[in-house]
Design a protein around this motif. Structure first.
Motif, PDB file in Angstrom:
ATOM      1  N   GLN A  54      -2.275  13.831  10.100  1.00  0.00           N
ATOM      2  CA  GLN A  54      -1.769  12.527   9.664  1.00  0.00           C
ATOM      3  C   GLN A  54      -1.622  12.479   8.138  1.00  0.00           C
ATOM      4  O   GLN A  54      -0.651  11.948   7.619  1.00  0.00           O
ATOM      5  CB  GLN A  54      -2.715  11.402  10.121  1.00  0.00           C
ATOM      6  N   ARG A  57       1.427  14.366   7.050  1.00  0.00           N
ATOM      7  CA  ARG A  57       2.649  13.639   7.378  1.00  0.00           C
ATOM      8  C   ARG A  57       2.906  12.493   6.410  1.00  0.00           C
ATOM      9  O   ARG A  57       4.027  12.198   6.044  1.00  0.00           O
ATOM     10  CB  ARG A  57       2.548  13.059   8.792  1.00  0.00           C
ATOM     11  N   THR A  58       1.827  11.829   5.991  1.00  0.00           N
ATOM     12  CA  THR A  58       2.005  10.615   5.198  1.00  0.00           C
ATOM     13  C   THR A  58       2.195  10.899   3.708  1.00  0.00           C
ATOM     14  O   THR A  58       2.649  10.023   2.975  1.00  0.00           O
ATOM     15  CB  THR A  58       0.805   9.662   5.409  1.00  0.00           C
ATOM     16  N   ASN A  93      -2.428   7.629  -0.024  1.00  0.00           N
ATOM     17  CA  ASN A  93      -1.884   7.333   1.308  1.00  0.00           C
ATOM     18  C   ASN A  93      -2.692   8.036   2.391  1.00  0.00           C
ATOM     19  O   ASN A  93      -2.909   7.495   3.470  1.00  0.00           O
ATOM     20  CB  ASN A  93      -0.433   7.840   1.393  1.00  0.00           C
ATOM     21  N   LYS A  96      -5.557   6.265   3.816  1.00  0.00           N
ATOM     22  CA  LYS A  96      -5.248   5.078   4.633  1.00  0.00           C
ATOM     23  C   LYS A  96      -4.965   5.426   6.087  1.00  0.00           C
ATOM     24  O   LYS A  96      -5.069   4.573   6.960  1.00  0.00           O
ATOM     25  CB  LYS A  96      -4.040   4.334   4.033  1.00  0.00           C
ATOM     26  N   VAL A  97      -4.590   6.675   6.350  1.00  0.00           N
ATOM     27  CA  VAL A  97      -4.248   7.030   7.736  1.00  0.00           C
ATOM     28  C   VAL A  97      -5.271   7.969   8.386  1.00  0.00           C
ATOM     29  O   VAL A  97      -5.159   8.258   9.573  1.00  0.00           O
ATOM     30  CB  VAL A  97      -2.846   7.685   7.824  1.00  0.00           C
ATOM     31  N   CYS A  98      -6.262   8.417   7.625  1.00  0.00           N
ATOM     32  CA  CYS A  98      -7.243   9.358   8.203  1.00  0.00           C
ATOM     33  C   CYS A  98      -8.033   8.655   9.324  1.00  0.00           C
ATOM     34  O   CYS A  98      -8.714   7.667   9.075  1.00  0.00           O
ATOM     35  CB  CYS A  98      -8.190   9.873   7.124  1.00  0.00           C
ATOM     36  N   PRO A  99      -7.943   9.161  10.563  1.00  0.00           N
ATOM     37  CA  PRO A  99      -8.570   8.445  11.682  1.00  0.00           C
ATOM     38  C   PRO A  99     -10.095   8.571  11.743  1.00  0.00           C
ATOM     39  O   PRO A  99     -10.741   7.791  12.451  1.00  0.00           O
ATOM     40  CB  PRO A  99      -7.933   9.095  12.914  1.00  0.00           C
TER      41      PRO A  99
ATOM     42  N   THR B  25       4.061   6.689   9.740  1.00  0.00           N
ATOM     43  CA  THR B  25       3.064   7.395   8.920  1.00  0.00           C
ATOM     44  C   THR B  25       3.749   8.099   7.747  1.00  0.00           C
ATOM     45  O   THR B  25       3.180   8.220   6.666  1.00  0.00           O
ATOM     46  CB  THR B  25       2.306   8.436   9.778  1.00  0.00           C
ATOM     47  N   PRO B  29       5.745   2.886   0.832  1.00  0.00           N
ATOM     48  CA  PRO B  29       4.288   2.973   0.986  1.00  0.00           C
ATOM     49  C   PRO B  29       3.882   2.816   2.442  1.00  0.00           C
ATOM     50  O   PRO B  29       4.564   2.126   3.200  1.00  0.00           O
ATOM     51  CB  PRO B  29       3.790   1.786   0.149  1.00  0.00           C
ATOM     52  N   VAL B  30       2.796   3.440   2.793  1.00  0.00           N
ATOM     53  CA  VAL B  30       2.368   3.435   4.180  1.00  0.00           C
ATOM     54  C   VAL B  30       1.833   2.047   4.573  1.00  0.00           C
ATOM     55  O   VAL B  30       1.193   1.377   3.764  1.00  0.00           O
ATOM     56  CB  VAL B  30       1.313   4.547   4.411  1.00  0.00           C
ATOM     57  N   GLU B  32      -0.423  -0.728   5.992  1.00  0.00           N
ATOM     58  CA  GLU B  32      -1.865  -0.834   6.261  1.00  0.00           C
ATOM     59  C   GLU B  32      -2.133  -1.789   7.421  1.00  0.00           C
ATOM     60  O   GLU B  32      -3.252  -1.907   7.892  1.00  0.00           O
ATOM     61  CB  GLU B  32      -2.608  -1.283   5.004  1.00  0.00           C
ATOM     62  N   LEU B  36      -1.745   3.021  12.569  1.00  0.00           N
ATOM     63  CA  LEU B  36      -0.962   4.252  12.629  1.00  0.00           C
ATOM     64  C   LEU B  36      -1.700   5.423  13.286  1.00  0.00           C
ATOM     65  O   LEU B  36      -1.084   6.321  13.832  1.00  0.00           O
ATOM     66  CB  LEU B  36      -0.513   4.647  11.218  1.00  0.00           C
ATOM     67  N   SER B  37      -3.026   5.410  13.211  1.00  0.00           N
ATOM     68  CA  SER B  37      -3.775   6.541  13.772  1.00  0.00           C
ATOM     69  C   SER B  37      -4.512   6.156  15.045  1.00  0.00           C
ATOM     70  O   SER B  37      -5.469   6.826  15.433  1.00  0.00           O
ATOM     71  CB  SER B  37      -4.766   7.059  12.730  1.00  0.00           C
TER      72      SER B  37
END
Lengths: 196, 208
Positions: A54, A57-58, A93, A96-99, B25, B29-30, B32, B36-37
């Motif tokens: 992720q 990708r981001t 970024n 913010k997406v790390c699960p 993703t 900007p992503v 929030e 997404l995950s």
């Protein structure tokens, strides 16, 4: 599944689970891997990272790459920054997406993923006496300054290790004259919940 | 028939959401606000592996644990209703009119235990990784990781995903029935807790 089949399955599962441990590719060179900002301390990072990709990708600057299997089996497919290819723009970024929280958001002014160092024998200004201020121009935190003879010097206290200097270094070689290492990096420590 | 149509719609929605989140993703900007995950967080296999390896249960792991418990209560609905990889395979079988083919490839009995063996490999790999610092290889078999990495167009993963898809056209849901450790985990969780519930009811009846 009868008892015999179960035991055979268990045996083969143990074998295949242990097998990678006997494979050679550099298992302990994690200190060479530059991680994204806000990463957990190295021994925890590879445990928390589920290799979902992720973060890669981001990444808007495409600076995050997967660690190759030949570089380290333990860290295979985890994210790393290769500054010579792309430097980090410190957007966070990835955090913010790390699960799993292997990468966490930290204060922008506290980010430090490494430190740049000038290899004087390869630098156009230091050795070849040519004019070049590329690293100085690209540094987003003004960590590079000129000495009295106009040669670039890195202030390790200010440098965040983003690698933009290394990426843009005009030395026509695989390795730049200014290179980022993990020296001085700050990591997130989960035991006390602090970033240092 | 009606149930089948609803299932197909849910599968379609799940596939759409998976790729929509993947696409989002990569945006800058992503967002929030969007989860997404969420697919990775709901993944019971990865959640259990991380818990074993790290010895901690964080807030981010709660969705995975709750989803596992939910499946334990109502049974494994995931593989046939939610799994985007299963959905893709089902839709491919529909498109290629697989049911009308006159070929039936039988799966050897020993191959049907593949999912359990892979599940054991993943769990043992997590244990060895957490306690003996051996490399963790469990992620290689996770369907979300395979799909996500293949969508990033990384050669190895694209190849792996391609093999799953091609074999699934030859033998419908071969990956799901014989190799998928996530599906096997959910099947085991669903069955075991429901069995316990059933046994409990029977014992209660006998005592009465």
């Amino acid at each position: 599944m009868n008892r015999k089949e179960f035991l055979v399955s268990l045996g083969s599962a143990i074998f295949f689970a242990i097998l990678p441990g006997f494979m050679k590719p550099g298992r302990n060179n994690s200190s060479l891997i530059i991680r994204p900002p806000g990463s957990l301390e190295e021994d925890k990072f590879s445990l928390f990272c589920i290799r979902c990709g992720q973060c890669i990708r981001t990444c808007p600057s495409r600076c995050l790459k997967q660690v190759e299997i030949k570089k380290s089996l333990n860290h295979w497919a985890t994210p790393e920054i290769i500054p010579r290819q792309k430097g980090c723009i410190l957007c966070q970024n990835c955090s913010k997406v790390c699960p799993t929280g292997a990468i966490r958001t930290v204060d922008q002014d506290r980010i430090k993923i490494g430190t740049a160092m000038i290899y004087k024998q390869e630098c156009l200004v230091w050795t070849h006496k040519k004019e070049c201020l590329v690293c100085l121009e690209f540094c987003p935190v003004q960590a590079i300054y000129l000495d009295e003879k106009g040669r670039p010097i890195v202030n390790p206290g200010i440098c965040v290790g983003c690698g933009l200097c290394e990426q843009n270094c005009p030395v026509p070689k695989k390795d730049a004259a200014i290179r980022v290492s993990t020296a001085g990096e700050r990591r997130f420590h989960i035991v006390d919940g602090k970033y240092y | 028939m009606k149930k089948n149509i609803v299932r197909r719609l849910v599968q379609f929605l799940s596939i759409f959401l998976f790729f929509f989140f993947l696409k989002k993703t990569g945006a800058f900007p992503v967002s929030e606000k969007l989860p997404l995950s969420i697919y990775y967080q709901l993944d019971g296999l990865l959640t259990i592996s991380v818990i074993i390896m790290t010895g901690t249960i964080g807030l981010l792991m709660l969705p995975g644990i709750l989803f596992l418990l939910f499946i334990g209560i109502i049974g494994n609905f995931f593989c046939w209703w939610v799994c985007p990889l299963g959905g893709i395979i089902d839709y491919l079988n529909l498109v290629t009119l697989r049911k009308q083919w006159k070929i039936t490839l039988l799966i050897p009995k020993w191959l049907r235990n593949g999912g359990l063996i892979i599940l054991m490999i993943v769990i043992l790999s997590a244990i060895f990784s957490g306690f003996l610092s051996l490399p963790f290889i469990g992620f290689v078999f996770d369907p979300f990781v395979i799909m996500g990495q293949a969508a990033t167009r990384l050669k190895l993963w694209v190849g792996f995903f391609g093999i799953i898809i091609v074999t699934a056209i030859m033998v419908p849901r071969l990956w799901c029935n014989c190799f998928c450790p996530l599906g096997r985990l959910y099947t085991l969780t669903g069955t075991k807790i429901r069995l316990k519930k059933l046994t409990g009811k029977l014992t209660k009846k006998r005592h009465e």
